[in-house]
Write a protein that holds these residues in place. Structure first.
Motif, PDB file in Angstrom:
ATOM      1  N   SER A 336      42.907  36.744  39.619  1.00  0.00           N
ATOM      2  CA  SER A 336      44.064  37.731  40.090  1.00  0.00           C
ATOM      3  C   SER A 336      45.225  38.128  39.388  1.00  0.00           C
ATOM      4  N   GLU A 337      46.339  38.947  39.929  1.00  0.00           N
ATOM      5  CA  GLU A 337      47.387  39.308  39.140  1.00  0.00           C
ATOM      6  C   GLU A 337      48.258  37.860  39.289  1.00  0.00           C
ATOM      7  N   ALA A 338      48.139  37.156  40.505  1.00  0.00           N
ATOM      8  CA  ALA A 338      49.002  35.960  40.625  1.00  0.00           C
ATOM      9  C   ALA A 338      48.692  34.928  39.508  1.00  0.00           C
ATOM     10  N   ILE A 339      47.200  34.734  39.481  1.00  0.00           N
ATOM     11  CA  ILE A 339      46.685  33.828  38.454  1.00  0.00           C
ATOM     12  C   ILE A 339      47.056  34.108  37.148  1.00  0.00           C
ATOM     13  N   GLU A 340      46.927  35.338  36.676  1.00  0.00           N
ATOM     14  CA  GLU A 340      47.436  35.954  35.247  1.00  0.00           C
ATOM     15  C   GLU A 340      48.820  35.799  35.021  1.00  0.00           C
ATOM     16  N   ALA A 341      49.685  35.926  36.024  1.00  0.00           N
ATOM     17  CA  ALA A 341      51.192  35.558  35.919  1.00  0.00           C
ATOM     18  C   ALA A 341      51.265  34.097  35.502  1.00  0.00           C
ATOM     19  N   SER A 342      50.611  32.990  36.441  1.00  0.00           N
ATOM     20  CA  SER A 342      50.712  31.814  35.999  1.00  0.00           C
ATOM     21  C   SER A 342      50.136  31.185  34.789  1.00  0.00           C
ATOM     22  N   ILE A 343      48.999  31.806  34.212  1.00  0.00           N
ATOM     23  CA  ILE A 343      48.500  31.579  33.199  1.00  0.00           C
ATOM     24  C   ILE A 343      49.621  31.903  31.848  1.00  0.00           C
ATOM     25  N   GLU A 344      50.084  32.927  32.197  1.00  0.00           N
ATOM     26  CA  GLU A 344      51.098  33.494  31.175  1.00  0.00           C
ATOM     27  C   GLU A 344      52.385  32.250  31.115  1.00  0.00           C
ATOM     28  N   GLU A 345      52.803  31.942  32.201  1.00  0.00           N
ATOM     29  CA  GLU A 345      53.785  30.940  32.255  1.00  0.00           C
ATOM     30  C   GLU A 345      53.279  29.721  31.258  1.00  0.00           C
ATOM     31  N   LEU A 346      52.047  29.231  31.705  1.00  0.00           N
ATOM     32  CA  LEU A 346      51.633  28.101  31.047  1.00  0.00           C
ATOM     33  C   LEU A 346      51.693  28.457  29.444  1.00  0.00           C
ATOM     34  N   ARG A 347      51.129  29.408  28.957  1.00  0.00           N
ATOM     35  CA  ARG A 347      51.151  29.788  27.594  1.00  0.00           C
ATOM     36  C   ARG A 347      52.602  30.050  27.059  1.00  0.00           C
ATOM     37  N   ASN A 348      53.619  30.367  27.779  1.00  0.00           N
ATOM     38  CA  ASN A 348      54.876  30.516  27.323  1.00  0.00           C
ATOM     39  C   ASN A 348      55.535  29.151  27.130  1.00  0.00           C
ATOM     40  N   GLU A 349      54.856  27.847  27.714  1.00  0.00           N
ATOM     41  CA  GLU A 349      55.192  26.535  27.566  1.00  0.00           C
ATOM     42  C   GLU A 349      54.599  25.831  26.295  1.00  0.00           C
ATOM     43  N   GLY A 350      53.714  26.937  25.749  1.00  0.00           N
ATOM     44  CA  GLY A 350      53.229  26.309  24.561  1.00  0.00           C
ATOM     45  C   GLY A 350      51.785  25.693  24.498  1.00  0.00           C
ATOM     46  N   MET A 351      51.337  25.878  25.860  1.00  0.00           N
ATOM     47  CA  MET A 351      50.052  25.341  26.261  1.00  0.00           C
ATOM     48  C   MET A 351      48.922  26.362  26.118  1.00  0.00           C
ATOM     49  N   ARG A 352      47.559  25.846  25.443  1.00  0.00           N
ATOM     50  CA  ARG A 352      46.740  26.918  25.280  1.00  0.00           C
ATOM     51  C   ARG A 352      45.607  26.905  26.434  1.00  0.00           C
ATOM     52  N   VAL A 353      45.493  28.128  26.877  1.00  0.00           N
ATOM     53  CA  VAL A 353      44.871  28.186  28.117  1.00  0.00           C
ATOM     54  C   VAL A 353      43.633  29.267  28.007  1.00  0.00           C
ATOM     55  N   GLU A 354      42.318  28.638  28.183  1.00  0.00           N
ATOM     56  CA  GLU A 354      41.093  29.571  28.426  1.00  0.00           C
ATOM     57  C   GLU A 354      40.650  29.589  29.636  1.00  0.00           C
ATOM     58  N   VAL A 355      40.105  30.859  29.998  1.00  0.00           N
ATOM     59  CA  VAL A 355      39.457  31.262  31.266  1.00  0.00           C
ATOM     60  C   VAL A 355      37.984  31.442  31.081  1.00  0.00           C
ATOM     61  N   LEU A 356      37.124  30.485  31.801  1.00  0.00           N
ATOM     62  CA  LEU A 356      35.848  30.585  31.959  1.00  0.00           C
ATOM     63  C   LEU A 356      35.369  31.078  33.387  1.00  0.00           C
ATOM     64  N   LEU A 357      34.915  32.558  33.339  1.00  0.00           N
ATOM     65  CA  LEU A 357      34.813  33.108  34.458  1.00  0.00           C
ATOM     66  C   LEU A 357      33.182  32.915  34.719  1.00  0.00           C
ATOM     67  N   LEU A 358      33.198  32.456  36.188  1.00  0.00           N
ATOM     68  CA  LEU A 358      31.782  32.097  36.798  1.00  0.00           C
ATOM     69  C   LEU A 358      31.144  33.326  37.084  1.00  0.00           C
ATOM     70  N   PRO A 359      29.941  33.348  37.271  1.00  0.00           N
ATOM     71  CA  PRO A 359      28.994  34.633  37.404  1.00  0.00           C
ATOM     72  C   PRO A 359      29.385  34.956  38.888  1.00  0.00           C
ATOM     73  N   SER A 360      29.083  36.109  39.538  1.00  0.00           N
ATOM     74  CA  SER A 360      29.060  36.562  40.799  1.00  0.00           C
ATOM     75  C   SER A 360      28.859  35.372  41.876  1.00  0.00           C
ATOM     76  N   VAL A 361      29.389  35.725  43.021  1.00  0.00           N
ATOM     77  CA  VAL A 361      28.945  34.837  44.206  1.00  0.00           C
ATOM     78  C   VAL A 361      27.648  34.710  44.362  1.00  0.00           C
ATOM     79  N   GLU A 362      26.893  35.933  44.431  1.00  0.00           N
ATOM     80  CA  GLU A 362      25.599  36.243  44.775  1.00  0.00           C
ATOM     81  C   GLU A 362      24.643  35.563  43.591  1.00  0.00           C
ATOM     82  N   GLN A 363      25.206  35.573  42.312  1.00  0.00           N
ATOM     83  CA  GLN A 363      24.610  34.939  41.144  1.00  0.00           C
ATOM     84  C   GLN A 363      24.681  33.559  41.159  1.00  0.00           C
TER      85      GLN A 363
END
Length: 389
Positions: A336-363
């Protein structure tokens, strides 16, 4: 007159057998129960072993055992075992006779089919006389604890992006091993120096084992699981099968990382049976002990949301400015936008952040249901009974 005395004798015989086969029978009847393992993964077989011993010189006309067990265990059927299953518990009843001075060992194969921590704490034993005039019940207190870890997912059930992420992680590692960093043991390979042989592990396994070293540039990786399936979910997870898939996916990732000799930790935003917030975080570490520490936490977590995922991510920002940056892998069904904003804060602190998106709920539901069906088809062998005098 003869009929009167015959009736008196008959009554005395009935009364005597009621006394003999009634309450006194329980005094010399002993029962124990144990499991073949106290920890296992979903889909793995277990065996429940019961021992019954009648130390009396009299046989028992009938004996009834009754127990309430979690539905997390799938039992095989048998001729003397009746199972009534509900949504949380299953009732087990068995009725049989027991000879004089005899010990019976009953083995019940079962299959672990639901993640969690369980306690098998009581069995009720009932005995009585030949005519059913006297029935005596006695609860037998037990304390059997078993932890069922999440299952590992086969590679074809893992998210598509996971393979490419694995390759990127390997590229960031140096080729040379660090001789001062020991992360475990492994089998001997041709060319390994003999001064690296781990003699204690060699003696224990019967095969030549050597020290396994870490790498000079091993990332300090934290795997963070989002138990929320969508942005609108705020309390209880409404699709348990999808959430179980996410947990199993995370367990597979952690097992793979630690198996490669990397340093891995775990955090999540689910409810845990403790109020201490720190119990929902395990700092990165090495080895098999770290793996089982993380699996234990995964077995404990409940399908309820403790805090929004965006808040959990913000809490990962290091308070100590001298702390080294950490690689973070976010395992989440959505961003979400809130999650994306929190990720950006982590990266600004010098932390490497990767996102592994899970499949859809039905899948996720479909993949996990297919896995559970494979386990169910494995089933369990019919229960067996052994006797020894």
């Amino acid at each position: 007159m003869a009929l009167f005395w015959l009736m008196v004798v008959a009554l005395l015989v009935v009364a005597a057998q009621a006394i003999l086969f009634g309450k006194r029978s329980l005094g010399k009847l002993f029962y124990t129960r144990r499991l073949s393992a106290s920890q296992c993964h979903v889909g793995e077989p277990l065996e429940m072993i019961e021992e019954l011993e009648n130390r009396s010189s009299l046989p028992l006309p009938w004996l009834r055992l009754e127990a309430m067990l979690p539905v997390a265990f799938q039992f095989a059927g048998s001729a003397d075992l009746v199972i009534s299953e509900g949504t949380v518990y299953q009732n087990h009843q068995s009725l049989f006779s027991l000879g004089r001075r005899v010990r019976i060992v009953r083995r019940h194969p079962l299959l672990a089919r639901q993640r969690g921590m369980y306690r098998l704490d009581s069995v009720s034993m009932g005995v009585g006389d030949l005519f059913g005039l006297v029935r005596v019940n006695r609860p037998m207190p037990l304390q059997l604890d078993v932890t069922i870890y999440p299952p590992y997912l086969p590679s074809h059930h893992m998210p598509d992006a996971y393979s490419s992420w694995q390759g990127e992680m390997e590229m960031r590692r140096w080729i040379n091993e660090d001789p001062f960093l020991i992360t475990g043991v492994r089998e001997y390979r041709s060319g390994d120096p003999m001064n690296q042989v781990h003699w204690a592990a060699t003696a224990r396994t019967g095969e030549l084992q050597v020290y396994q070293h870490g790498y000079s540039a091993d990332p300090e990786l934290l795997v963070v699981l989002n138990i929320e399936l969508n942005e609108q979910m705020w309390s209880t997870v409404t699709e348990p099968a999808a959430a179980e898939y996410a947990i199993s996916c995370t367990a597979t990732i952690v097992d793979d990382l630690l198996g490669r000799g990397m340093k891995a930790g775990f955090a999540h935003n689910a409810i845990i049976p403790y109020e201490d917030e720190e119990r929902a975080y395990i700092a990165p570490g090495y080895g098999i002990e770290q793996l089982y520490l993380i699996l234990q936490m995964m077995a404990e977590l409940q399908l309820k949301i403790r805090r929004p995922f965006s808040q959990l991510i913000k809490g990962l920002i290091p308070e100590d400015e001298q702390r080294m940056p950490t690689d973070i892998l976010l395992v989440t069904p959505y961003v979400s936008e809130a999650i994306e904003a929190s990720i950006e804060e982590l990266r600004n602190e010098g932390m490497r952040v990767e996102v592994l998106l899970l499949p859809s709920v039905e899948q996720m539901k479909q993949n996990y249901s297919m896995l559970m069906e494979q386990f169910r088809l494995k089933g369990a062998r019919p229960s067996s009974i052994g006797k020894s005098s």
